[in-house]
Scaffold this motif. Structure first.
Motif, mmCIF file in Angstrom:
data_model
loop_
_atom_site.group_PDB
_atom_site.id
_atom_site.type_symbol
_atom_site.label_atom_id
_atom_site.label_comp_id
_atom_site.label_asym_id
_atom_site.label_seq_id
_atom_site.Cartn_x
_atom_site.Cartn_y
_atom_site.Cartn_z
ATOM 1 N N THR A 34 0.864 -1.180 0.000
ATOM 2 C CA THR A 34 0.000 0.000 0.000
ATOM 3 C C THR A 34 0.896 1.224 0.000
ATOM 4 O O THR A 34 2.099 1.135 0.209
ATOM 5 C CB THR A 34 -0.933 0.027 1.233
ATOM 6 O OG1 THR A 34 -0.127 0.002 2.416
ATOM 7 C CG2 THR A 34 -1.891 -1.150 1.233
ATOM 8 N N GLY A 35 0.294 2.357 -0.248
ATOM 9 C CA GLY A 35 1.058 3.599 -0.250
ATOM 10 C C GLY A 35 1.062 4.228 -1.625
ATOM 11 O O GLY A 35 0.204 3.952 -2.462
ATOM 12 N N THR A 36 2.051 5.066 -1.864
ATOM 13 C CA THR A 36 2.156 5.804 -3.112
ATOM 14 C C THR A 36 3.134 5.109 -4.047
ATOM 15 O O THR A 36 4.228 4.738 -3.642
ATOM 16 C CB THR A 36 2.622 7.245 -2.836
ATOM 17 O OG1 THR A 36 1.676 7.867 -1.970
ATOM 18 C CG2 THR A 36 2.720 8.040 -4.120
ATOM 19 N N PHE A 37 2.718 4.941 -5.291
ATOM 20 C CA PHE A 37 3.540 4.346 -6.331
ATOM 21 C C PHE A 37 3.870 5.442 -7.337
ATOM 22 O O PHE A 37 2.995 6.220 -7.715
ATOM 23 C CB PHE A 37 2.783 3.224 -7.046
ATOM 24 C CG PHE A 37 2.424 2.089 -6.138
ATOM 25 C CD1 PHE A 37 3.178 0.932 -6.123
ATOM 26 C CD2 PHE A 37 1.328 2.175 -5.297
ATOM 27 C CE1 PHE A 37 2.844 -0.120 -5.283
ATOM 28 C CE2 PHE A 37 0.985 1.137 -4.460
ATOM 29 C CZ PHE A 37 1.755 -0.013 -4.445
ATOM 30 N N THR A 38 5.113 5.509 -7.773
ATOM 31 C CA THR A 38 5.507 6.529 -8.739
ATOM 32 C C THR A 38 6.365 5.906 -9.827
ATOM 33 O O THR A 38 7.047 4.906 -9.595
ATOM 34 C CB THR A 38 6.287 7.682 -8.088
ATOM 35 O OG1 THR A 38 7.472 7.167 -7.496
ATOM 36 C CG2 THR A 38 5.450 8.410 -7.056
ATOM 37 N N ARG A 39 6.314 6.513 -10.978
ATOM 38 C CA ARG A 39 7.168 6.091 -12.091
ATOM 39 C C ARG A 39 7.444 7.317 -12.937
ATOM 40 O O ARG A 39 6.581 8.176 -13.108
ATOM 41 C CB ARG A 39 6.445 5.021 -12.913
ATOM 42 C CG ARG A 39 7.295 4.290 -13.930
ATOM 43 C CD ARG A 39 8.241 3.312 -13.238
ATOM 44 N NE ARG A 39 9.201 2.765 -14.153
ATOM 45 C CZ ARG A 39 9.203 1.501 -14.569
ATOM 46 N NH1 ARG A 39 8.274 0.669 -14.187
ATOM 47 N NH2 ARG A 39 10.149 1.086 -15.364
ATOM 48 N N GLN A 40 8.641 7.392 -13.488
ATOM 49 C CA GLN A 40 9.039 8.535 -14.306
ATOM 50 C C GLN A 40 9.578 8.006 -15.630
ATOM 51 O O GLN A 40 10.382 7.078 -15.655
ATOM 52 C CB GLN A 40 10.116 9.320 -13.570
ATOM 53 C CG GLN A 40 10.418 10.664 -14.154
ATOM 54 C CD GLN A 40 11.385 11.419 -13.262
ATOM 55 O OE1 GLN A 40 12.509 10.985 -13.064
ATOM 56 N NE2 GLN A 40 10.953 12.550 -12.732
ATOM 57 N N LEU A 41 9.102 8.593 -16.733
ATOM 58 C CA LEU A 41 9.583 8.230 -18.061
ATOM 59 C C LEU A 41 10.102 9.479 -18.754
ATOM 60 O O LEU A 41 9.496 10.543 -18.650
ATOM 61 C CB LEU A 41 8.455 7.660 -18.928
ATOM 62 C CG LEU A 41 7.830 6.355 -18.516
ATOM 63 C CD1 LEU A 41 6.707 6.005 -19.472
ATOM 64 C CD2 LEU A 41 8.860 5.256 -18.520
ATOM 65 N N PHE A 42 11.207 9.325 -19.460
ATOM 66 C CA PHE A 42 11.730 10.417 -20.274
ATOM 67 C C PHE A 42 11.276 10.170 -21.705
ATOM 68 O O PHE A 42 11.615 9.149 -22.290
ATOM 69 C CB PHE A 42 13.258 10.486 -20.172
ATOM 70 C CG PHE A 42 13.715 10.919 -18.821
ATOM 71 C CD1 PHE A 42 13.899 12.265 -18.532
ATOM 72 C CD2 PHE A 42 13.935 9.991 -17.822
ATOM 73 C CE1 PHE A 42 14.299 12.669 -17.270
ATOM 74 C CE2 PHE A 42 14.336 10.384 -16.556
ATOM 75 C CZ PHE A 42 14.514 11.726 -16.283
ATOM 76 N N LEU A 43 10.478 11.077 -22.236
ATOM 77 C CA LEU A 43 9.921 10.939 -23.574
ATOM 78 C C LEU A 43 10.785 11.700 -24.566
ATOM 79 O O LEU A 43 11.153 12.847 -24.313
ATOM 80 C CB LEU A 43 8.488 11.493 -23.604
ATOM 81 C CG LEU A 43 7.529 10.901 -22.575
ATOM 82 C CD1 LEU A 43 6.179 11.584 -22.668
ATOM 83 C CD2 LEU A 43 7.391 9.398 -22.747
ATOM 84 N N GLY A 44 11.093 11.087 -25.682
ATOM 85 C CA GLY A 44 11.910 11.730 -26.706
ATOM 86 C C GLY A 44 11.170 12.885 -27.365
ATOM 87 O O GLY A 44 9.938 12.973 -27.311
ATOM 88 N N ASP A 45 11.908 13.760 -28.005
ATOM 89 C CA ASP A 45 11.328 14.919 -28.702
ATOM 90 C C ASP A 45 10.428 14.508 -29.853
ATOM 91 O O ASP A 45 9.653 15.314 -30.352
ATOM 92 C CB ASP A 45 12.438 15.825 -29.242
ATOM 93 C CG ASP A 45 13.192 16.513 -28.121
ATOM 94 O OD1 ASP A 45 12.609 16.707 -27.043
ATOM 95 O OD2 ASP A 45 14.376 16.845 -28.327
ATOM 96 N N THR A 46 10.528 13.260 -30.297
ATOM 97 C CA THR A 46 9.735 12.816 -31.436
ATOM 98 C C THR A 46 8.312 12.421 -31.039
ATOM 99 O O THR A 46 7.517 12.060 -31.894
ATOM 100 C CB THR A 46 10.410 11.617 -32.121
ATOM 101 O OG1 THR A 46 10.595 10.590 -31.157
ATOM 102 C CG2 THR A 46 11.744 12.030 -32.719
ATOM 103 N N LEU A 47 7.984 12.475 -29.741
ATOM 104 C CA LEU A 47 6.635 12.134 -29.298
ATOM 105 C C LEU A 47 5.826 13.394 -29.032
ATOM 106 O O LEU A 47 6.344 14.399 -28.565
ATOM 107 C CB LEU A 47 6.696 11.268 -28.029
ATOM 108 C CG LEU A 47 7.398 9.924 -28.203
ATOM 109 C CD1 LEU A 47 7.430 9.176 -26.882
ATOM 110 C CD2 LEU A 47 6.732 9.087 -29.277
ATOM 111 N N ASP A 48 4.535 13.330 -29.337
ATOM 112 C CA ASP A 48 3.633 14.474 -29.182
ATOM 113 C C ASP A 48 3.014 14.436 -27.777
ATOM 114 O O ASP A 48 1.962 13.838 -27.569
ATOM 115 C CB ASP A 48 2.555 14.422 -30.257
ATOM 116 C CG ASP A 48 1.699 15.678 -30.279
ATOM 117 O OD1 ASP A 48 1.777 16.482 -29.325
ATOM 118 O OD2 ASP A 48 0.946 15.854 -31.253
ATOM 119 N N THR A 49 3.673 15.084 -26.833
ATOM 120 C CA THR A 49 3.218 15.039 -25.437
ATOM 121 C C THR A 49 1.949 15.853 -25.205
ATOM 122 O O THR A 49 1.332 15.736 -24.151
ATOM 123 C CB THR A 49 4.322 15.538 -24.490
ATOM 124 O OG1 THR A 49 4.696 16.866 -24.858
ATOM 125 C CG2 THR A 49 5.537 14.635 -24.540
#
Length: 142
Positions: free
Chosen positions: A87-102
């Motif tokens: 239980t608790g807080t789950f986190t994840r971080q992704l670095f997206l390339g410039d070629t993706l439309d964020t």
């Protein structure tokens, strides 16, 4: 590379688990699959038992942050007999390339899986360029 993942605590978790056992580690990072299909990238995060209201997504400078919380189902004051589910807080971080439309990320949550669809940016798609000159015309891929 269009998509990179990072979790600086993954190695620390592995070492802590070897020394102290699984109960000593923080809640596991959410498991992830990612792939490209056509002009879209898909990312699937396992988040079983998560209330969708607790899921937060934000993108800043091509860094996607995912945050979710799982609370204990036991009422306050209950005596825990077995508590194996994290239980608790789950986190994840992704670095997206410039070629993706964020700007056009679609997100859905179904059957405990958070799915993101991230389109490839128009300027990153391959295109044909017409070449003229001389007697013949031909096309080159660019």
């Amino acid at each position: 590379m269009m998509l990179m993942r990072t979790d600086p605590f993954r190695e620390l978790d592995r070492l802590t688990q070897q020394v102290f056992g699984p109960a000593a580690t923080r809640p596991s990072a959410m498991a992830m699959d990612a792939y490209r299909s056509g002009d879209d990238f898909f990312v699937h995060f396992d988040l079983p038992g998560i209330d969708p209201e607790t899921i937060e997504l934000d993108v800043e400078r091509n860094v996607l942050n995912v945050r979710a919380e799982r609370r204990s189902p036991a009422p306050e004051g209950a005596e825990p007999l077995v508590a194996e589910r994290p239980t608790g807080t789950f986190t994840r971080q992704l670095f997206l390339g410039d070629t993706l439309d964020t700007e056009r990320i679609d997100a859905s949550y179904e059957a405990g899986v958070l799915t993101l669809r991230i389109p490839v940016a128009e300027q990153a798609k391959p295109r044909r360029i017409q070449i003229s000159g001389g007697d013949t015309r031909r096309q080159l891929s660019g």
